[in-house]
Design a protein around this motif. Structure first.
Motif, PDB file in Angstrom:
ATOM      1  N   GLN A  75       0.828  -1.202   0.000  1.00  0.00           N
ATOM      2  CA  GLN A  75       0.000   0.000   0.000  1.00  0.00           C
ATOM      3  C   GLN A  75       0.865   1.255   0.000  1.00  0.00           C
ATOM      4  OE1 GLN A  75      -2.095  -1.081   3.513  1.00  0.00           O
ATOM      5  NE2 GLN A  75      -3.628  -2.302   2.437  1.00  0.00           N
ATOM      6  N   LEU A  76       1.985   1.222   0.720  1.00  0.00           N
ATOM      7  CA  LEU A  76       2.897   2.363   0.722  1.00  0.00           C
ATOM      8  C   LEU A  76       3.493   2.576  -0.664  1.00  0.00           C
ATOM      9  CD1 LEU A  76       4.420   4.570   2.256  1.00  0.00           C
ATOM     10  CD2 LEU A  76       6.134   2.856   2.877  1.00  0.00           C
ATOM     11  N   ALA A  77       3.870   1.490  -1.333  1.00  0.00           N
ATOM     12  CA  ALA A  77       4.388   1.608  -2.700  1.00  0.00           C
ATOM     13  C   ALA A  77       3.345   2.241  -3.608  1.00  0.00           C
ATOM     14  CB  ALA A  77       4.784   0.223  -3.229  1.00  0.00           C
ATOM     15  N   THR A  78       2.092   1.821  -3.458  1.00  0.00           N
ATOM     16  CA  THR A  78       1.013   2.389  -4.266  1.00  0.00           C
ATOM     17  C   THR A  78       0.816   3.869  -3.954  1.00  0.00           C
ATOM     18  OG1 THR A  78      -0.079   0.227  -4.252  1.00  0.00           O
ATOM     19  CG2 THR A  78      -1.421   2.117  -4.886  1.00  0.00           C
ATOM     20  N   TYR A  79       0.884   4.215  -2.679  1.00  0.00           N
ATOM     21  CA  TYR A  79       0.704   5.611  -2.251  1.00  0.00           C
ATOM     22  C   TYR A  79       1.804   6.489  -2.853  1.00  0.00           C
ATOM     23  CZ  TYR A  79      -1.073   9.155   1.065  1.00  0.00           C
ATOM     24  OH  TYR A  79      -1.648  10.271   1.630  1.00  0.00           O
ATOM     25  N   ILE A  80       3.037   6.006  -2.806  1.00  0.00           N
ATOM     26  CA  ILE A  80       4.156   6.793  -3.357  1.00  0.00           C
ATOM     27  C   ILE A  80       3.963   7.006  -4.856  1.00  0.00           C
ATOM     28  CG2 ILE A  80       6.645   6.744  -3.827  1.00  0.00           C
ATOM     29  CD1 ILE A  80       6.941   5.202  -1.159  1.00  0.00           C
ATOM     30  N   GLY A  81       3.568   5.943  -5.563  1.00  0.00           N
ATOM     31  CA  GLY A  81       3.305   6.095  -6.993  1.00  0.00           C
ATOM     32  C   GLY A  81       2.177   7.064  -7.257  1.00  0.00           C
ATOM     33  N   TRP A  82       1.121   7.018  -6.435  1.00  0.00           N
ATOM     34  CA  TRP A  82      -0.004   7.932  -6.599  1.00  0.00           C
ATOM     35  C   TRP A  82       0.413   9.378  -6.344  1.00  0.00           C
ATOM     36  CZ3 TRP A  82      -2.342  11.090  -2.892  1.00  0.00           C
ATOM     37  CH2 TRP A  82      -3.541  11.705  -3.293  1.00  0.00           C
ATOM     38  N   LEU A  83       1.258   9.611  -5.334  1.00  0.00           N
ATOM     39  CA  LEU A  83       1.713  10.971  -5.044  1.00  0.00           C
ATOM     40  C   LEU A  83       2.478  11.576  -6.216  1.00  0.00           C
ATOM     41  CD1 LEU A  83       2.962  10.837  -1.330  1.00  0.00           C
ATOM     42  CD2 LEU A  83       1.106  12.240  -2.234  1.00  0.00           C
ATOM     43  N   THR A  84       3.241  10.751  -6.907  1.00  0.00           N
ATOM     44  CA  THR A  84       4.111  11.285  -7.960  1.00  0.00           C
ATOM     45  C   THR A  84       3.471  11.278  -9.349  1.00  0.00           C
ATOM     46  OG1 THR A  84       5.126   9.102  -8.187  1.00  0.00           O
ATOM     47  CG2 THR A  84       6.221  10.663  -6.735  1.00  0.00           C
ATOM     48  N   THR A  87      -3.146   8.028 -10.331  1.00  0.00           N
ATOM     49  CA  THR A  87      -3.611   6.647 -10.362  1.00  0.00           C
ATOM     50  C   THR A  87      -2.698   5.772 -11.209  1.00  0.00           C
ATOM     51  OG1 THR A  87      -5.904   7.364 -10.064  1.00  0.00           O
ATOM     52  CG2 THR A  87      -5.562   5.161 -10.949  1.00  0.00           C
ATOM     53  N   ARG A  88      -2.253   6.290 -12.334  1.00  0.00           N
ATOM     54  CA  ARG A  88      -1.363   5.507 -13.198  1.00  0.00           C
ATOM     55  C   ARG A  88      -0.071   5.145 -12.473  1.00  0.00           C
ATOM     56  NH1 ARG A  88       0.825   8.170 -18.723  1.00  0.00           N
ATOM     57  NH2 ARG A  88       1.393   9.742 -17.163  1.00  0.00           N
ATOM     58  N   GLY A  89       0.515   6.104 -11.769  1.00  0.00           N
ATOM     59  CA  GLY A  89       1.732   5.823 -11.013  1.00  0.00           C
ATOM     60  C   GLY A  89       1.484   4.852  -9.881  1.00  0.00           C
ATOM     61  N   GLY A  90       0.321   4.972  -9.204  1.00  0.00           N
ATOM     62  CA  GLY A  90      -0.002   4.057  -8.125  1.00  0.00           C
ATOM     63  C   GLY A  90      -0.159   2.629  -8.593  1.00  0.00           C
ATOM     64  N   VAL A  91      -0.826   2.447  -9.742  1.00  0.00           N
ATOM     65  CA  VAL A  91      -0.993   1.100 -10.293  1.00  0.00           C
ATOM     66  C   VAL A  91       0.364   0.497 -10.659  1.00  0.00           C
ATOM     67  CG1 VAL A  91      -1.899  -0.208 -12.257  1.00  0.00           C
ATOM     68  CG2 VAL A  91      -3.352   1.471 -11.102  1.00  0.00           C
ATOM     69  N   ILE A  92       1.217   1.305 -11.290  1.00  0.00           N
ATOM     70  CA  ILE A  92       2.527   0.802 -11.710  1.00  0.00           C
ATOM     71  C   ILE A  92       3.380   0.406 -10.521  1.00  0.00           C
ATOM     72  CG2 ILE A  92       4.727   1.491 -12.763  1.00  0.00           C
ATOM     73  CD1 ILE A  92       3.095   3.125 -14.781  1.00  0.00           C
ATOM     74  N   SER A 329      -6.134  -3.224  -1.741  1.00  0.00           N
ATOM     75  CA  SER A 329      -5.104  -2.268  -1.328  1.00  0.00           C
ATOM     76  C   SER A 329      -5.078  -1.056  -2.251  1.00  0.00           C
ATOM     77  CB  SER A 329      -3.732  -2.949  -1.314  1.00  0.00           C
ATOM     78  OG  SER A 329      -3.677  -3.937  -0.313  1.00  0.00           O
ATOM     79  N   PHE A 330      -5.263  -1.283  -3.547  1.00  0.00           N
ATOM     80  CA  PHE A 330      -5.349  -0.161  -4.487  1.00  0.00           C
ATOM     81  C   PHE A 330      -6.597   0.680  -4.194  1.00  0.00           C
ATOM     82  CE2 PHE A 330      -2.792  -3.279  -6.820  1.00  0.00           C
ATOM     83  CZ  PHE A 330      -1.749  -2.481  -7.266  1.00  0.00           C
ATOM     84  N   ILE A 331      -7.703   0.008  -3.858  1.00  0.00           N
ATOM     85  CA  ILE A 331      -8.939   0.734  -3.557  1.00  0.00           C
ATOM     86  C   ILE A 331      -8.745   1.651  -2.353  1.00  0.00           C
ATOM     87  CG2 ILE A 331     -11.358   0.483  -2.878  1.00  0.00           C
ATOM     88  CD1 ILE A 331     -11.396  -2.200  -4.336  1.00  0.00           C
ATOM     89  N   PHE A 332      -8.136   1.124  -1.295  1.00  0.00           N
ATOM     90  CA  PHE A 332      -7.925   1.924  -0.082  1.00  0.00           C
ATOM     91  C   PHE A 332      -7.101   3.178  -0.376  1.00  0.00           C
ATOM     92  CE2 PHE A 332      -8.127  -2.366   2.232  1.00  0.00           C
ATOM     93  CZ  PHE A 332      -9.494  -2.247   2.447  1.00  0.00           C
ATOM     94  N   ILE A 333      -6.086   3.032  -1.224  1.00  0.00           N
ATOM     95  CA  ILE A 333      -5.208   4.183  -1.515  1.00  0.00           C
ATOM     96  C   ILE A 333      -5.908   5.191  -2.415  1.00  0.00           C
ATOM     97  CG2 ILE A 333      -3.033   4.915  -2.546  1.00  0.00           C
ATOM     98  CD1 ILE A 333      -2.830   3.382   0.151  1.00  0.00           C
ATOM     99  N   PHE A 334      -6.462   4.736  -3.521  1.00  0.00           N
ATOM    100  CA  PHE A 334      -7.044   5.674  -4.483  1.00  0.00           C
ATOM    101  C   PHE A 334      -8.293   6.368  -3.940  1.00  0.00           C
ATOM    102  CE2 PHE A 334      -5.143   2.671  -7.845  1.00  0.00           C
ATOM    103  CZ  PHE A 334      -3.928   3.329  -7.770  1.00  0.00           C
ATOM    104  N   ALA A 335      -9.042   5.684  -3.064  1.00  0.00           N
ATOM    105  CA  ALA A 335     -10.243   6.296  -2.504  1.00  0.00           C
ATOM    106  C   ALA A 335      -9.929   7.146  -1.277  1.00  0.00           C
ATOM    107  CB  ALA A 335     -11.263   5.213  -2.137  1.00  0.00           C
ATOM    108  N   GLY A 336      -8.933   6.732  -0.492  1.00  0.00           N
ATOM    109  CA  GLY A 336      -8.691   7.412   0.776  1.00  0.00           C
ATOM    110  C   GLY A 336      -7.559   8.411   0.795  1.00  0.00           C
TER     111      GLY A 336
END
Length: 443
Positions: A75-84, A87-92, A329-336
């Motif tokens: 989830q942290l990896a997804t969050y970091i990708g989302w920050l930068t 959604t595309r970065g978070g998925v990757i 885990s992706f849902i929790f990050i992208f929604a929250g």
């Protein structure tokens, strides 16, 4: 499906999508040692080396992930990708964190199902584990220096460690207690550690857009179940996906919090596993990169192998379990995450989150000691402190100290702390050294 793409500006240097992909592909292939080591690798890569995020931003994201069910490191990896990169970065970044381990555990599960023999894997990542232990120790030291800035926070960290290491208090209880203590302390003293890098807050998220995104991701999550029903798949596969979808929502406290329950249900209720097979799967998962909950894909492989007759069915079972486990885990990050980013300016809540961060130092220290005991010693026993309360303390059997592992750990520490080498050279050197030692022992 609507997506939340409110991307914050980087705290220092904005990575390109190619740079993000490269870094998380590397982390995904080398993320051995459980969440402590994985969080340490990400911290070193994105905060210390690349400087994509500030310390405050990284810890804020980590605090949120620690409160969620499921694998906090992914989830942290997804969050970091989302920050930068949204959604595309978070998925990757989230996918790259788990895909290497998923591929490896699927291959090893196939070997296990076909030959029931995995002892040859024991020495495969011998050197890497010693190096990862040094990285974990470094992470504890770094986080302690940057997080424990008051006597109160030091007390929170120490209490969290004792609660976990000696009293085996459930992880969610430790985190919630720390948050409550931080909240009350902030209100009592008026002193908090509110973040200082607030110039790049997200724009206010749209509730309607967030709801549409949430619905879309839930449909994606449960789509395999509809496909299984449509094609009249074996009942074992349908039950497998349904069970692990439910498990994904209650897996607080990491892999060990649910493995015993999954083993019991898999053996006694569904008959997916034979007694003892879960321990074999755990041994496989501990020698592969990625979250430890990838061991659940081992359960999925064996179920598919037996229910759908063969390796193809096994691969399908492993993928179904991984999908059910990791998509939430992706849902929790992208929604929250957009809402969590807005809370960075709330001083009282920042006080609660700073206490969670302090508790996480104790959590990582506990994980580091557990990991170190199992890397450096061949046998680890338990001593009863208070038999009536069931309190036990893990202690190594000193005669079982592995001298080669100890030497490789010291070498890794010297390379990291004294020579200031990067993570990749240290991992490479120790992996080569460990492989050479194992090959020499076979001659």
């Amino acid at each position: 499906m609507a997506a939340i793409d409110d991307v914050a500006k980087s705290d220092s240097a904005q990575p390109t999508l190619a740079e993000l992909t490269s870094v998380f592909a590397r982390i995904g292939c080398l993320s051995f040692g459980g969440p402590a080591a994985q969080i340490a690798m990400m911290h070193r890569a994105v905060v210390e080396e690349k400087r994509w995020l500030s310390e405050e931003r990284f810890l804020h994201a980590l605090n949120y992930c620690m409160l969620l069910p499921g694998p906090e490191a992914q989830q942290l990896a997804t969050y970091i990708g989302w920050l930068t990169h949204g959604t595309r970065g978070g998925v990757i970044s989230g996918l790259l964190f788990i895909l290497p381990g998923l591929v490896v555990i699927t291959i090893l599960s196939a070997a296990y199902a076909l030959w029931q023999e995995t002892t040859w894997l024991a020495g495969l990542f011998f050197g890497l584990k010693a190096a990862v232990l040094a990285i974990v120790v470094e992470a504890v030291i770094r986080l302690s220096k940057k997080t424990l800035k008051s006597g109160f926070l030091c007390l929170v960290a120490a209490t969290a460690f004792v609660a976990l290491f000696i009293f085996s208090v459930p992880f969610p209880v430790v985190v919630l207690a720390a948050a409550s203590a931080g909240f009350l302390n902030a209100r009592r003293t008026g002193v908090t550690t509110a973040p200082t890098d607030l110039t790049d807050l997200h724009a206010p998220p749209s509730p309607g857009r967030a709801i549409m995104s949430l619905i879309g991701w839930i449909i994606v999550w449960q789509l395999p179940l509809l496909i299984l029903w449509a094609f009249s798949a074996p009942d074992g596969l349908t039950s497998l996906f349904s069970f692990f979808s439910k498990m994904a929502l209650v897996t607080f406290g990491g892999a060990y919090a649910v493995l015993a329950y999954v083993a019991q249900v898999g053996v006694e209720q569904y008959g997916w596993l034979k007694p003892g097979e879960m321990l074999d799967g755990l041994a496989l998962a501990e020698t592969t990169p990625g979250p430890l909950v990838l061991v659940l894909s081992f359960v999925g492989f064996l179920t598919g192998f037996r229910e759908a007759s063969g390796v193809v069915g096994g691969v399908l079972g492993a993928l179904l379990v991984a999908w059910a486990t990791f998509v939430p885990s992706f849902i929790f990050i992208f929604a929250g995450a957009p809402y969590i980013e807005r809370l960075r300016g709330n001083r009282i809540l920042s006080g609660a989150l700073s206490a969670i961060t302090a508790a996480i130092v104790g959590v990582i220290l506990n994980l580091a000691i557990w990991f170190g005991l199992h890397v450096l010693f061949r046998e680890v026993g338990k001593v009863e402190l208070v038999p009536s309360l069931g309190l036990e303390l893990a202690l190594p059997v000193w005669a079982s100290l592995d001298p080669v592992a100890a030497v490789l750990f010291v070498l890794s520490a010297v390379l990291l702390f004294r020579m200031k080498l990067g993570m990749m050279p240290v991992l490479g050197i120790c992996a080569a050294a460990g492989l050479a030692v194992r090959l020499a022992a076979l001659m």
